[in-house]
Write an enzyme that holds these catalytic residues in place. Sequence first.
Site, short mmCIF file in Angstrom:
data_model
loop_
_atom_site.label_atom_id
_atom_site.label_comp_id
_atom_site.label_asym_id
_atom_site.label_seq_id
_atom_site.Cartn_x
_atom_site.Cartn_y
_atom_site.Cartn_z
NE ARG A 99 -4.31 -1.23 0.23
CZ ARG A 99 -4.51 -2.19 -0.68
NH1 ARG A 99 -3.62 -2.44 -1.61
NH2 ARG A 99 -5.63 -2.89 -0.69
CG HIS A 138 -2.95 -0.06 -6.74
ND1 HIS A 138 -3.22 0.56 -5.56
CD2 HIS A 138 -3.16 -1.38 -6.49
CE1 HIS A 138 -3.58 -0.31 -4.64
NE2 HIS A 138 -3.55 -1.52 -5.19
C1 OXD Z 1 -6.01 -5.42 -3.44
C2 OXD Z 1 -5.45 -4.42 -4.34
O1 OXD Z 1 -6.05 -5.23 -2.22
O2 OXD Z 1 -5.62 -4.54 -5.56
O3 OXD Z 1 -6.45 -6.48 -3.93
O4 OXD Z 1 -4.84 -3.46 -3.88
#
Ligand code: OXD
Length: 306
Positions: free
Chosen positions: A221, A269
């Site tokens: 993250r 992402h």
């Molecule tokens: C997940 C993401 O948590 O794509 O699956 O970030």
Amino acid sequence: MRCVIIAPPEPTQQWKENLERVAPHINIQIGLNGEHPEEVMFAMVWKQPIGSLVRFKNLKLVFSMGAGVDHVLKDNTIPSHIPICRVIDPQMAFSMSNYILMAILNHQRSMYDFQKAQKQKHWAQFEFNERQLKIGFLGTGHLGMDAALKLKYLGFKVSGFSNSPKKTSFPSYSGDELEEFLSKINVLVCLVPYTPKTHALLNYNLFKKLKEPTYLINVSRGSVQVENDIFKALDEGLLSGVFLDVFEQEPLPKESLLWLHPKVNLTPHIASLTYPKESIQQVLHCYQCIEKNLPIPQQVDRTKMY
Ligand code: OXD
């Protein structure tokens, strides 16, 4: 019976179509404005607005449409008796491991230097050494473990760090052994879930504990990394380069210096993809377990946040 999907339009449509195919008897509501909210039994969500699930008085399951649940748990209006589950999917692990492998091989085989050489029509054959990598996985949950084992099988030197001790077929560290773990690696792959404990974990203090210039890959993250500290660590040579899929702010702002930094590679992402066909089966299975009073697979421990 009704269920609700609260997510951005693109994944919503695919999840809806897959659910209709396997469970045509379930009435699917998209978004928050459907009739009979009391008939909604389960909710599939991705970044739902805070408080939005309160209207579904008979809700029995909240399912995160991804591996992470930080976006769901931000909302503390979800009553504590409602189980929260998440995707834990071999297909998703396949996707994530391939991404990590791609980032590692490009680094190990100096691919970016060869791309530069190609642009200059330079035959750089004799200037190449395979890098001797010592790959450390920060986070060895379902996704981290899959990637670590595959890389080990390919012959790479692998180690792992996890919150609690784990028996693994590679050296693994936990608890107060973070410094020791960091001192033994030159590639750091971050796959920790986002929790108050991992907030800003990838910071200058951590980078200073690396004993060799280290290549950082972050697929967890954005809030786990401190981007200003990454720049500092790159300038000082603590980090030899970075491959980032997540950012403090997403989408990454146009003015971010990460876009054009010579030692940074980035993707928007997309490291691991969710496969709605497989995930829908998991939602239904979790729901059936709840109905039958059986242990619920893939249930998140709300205190641990994963
Ligand atoms: C997940 C993401 O948590 O794509 O699956 O970030």
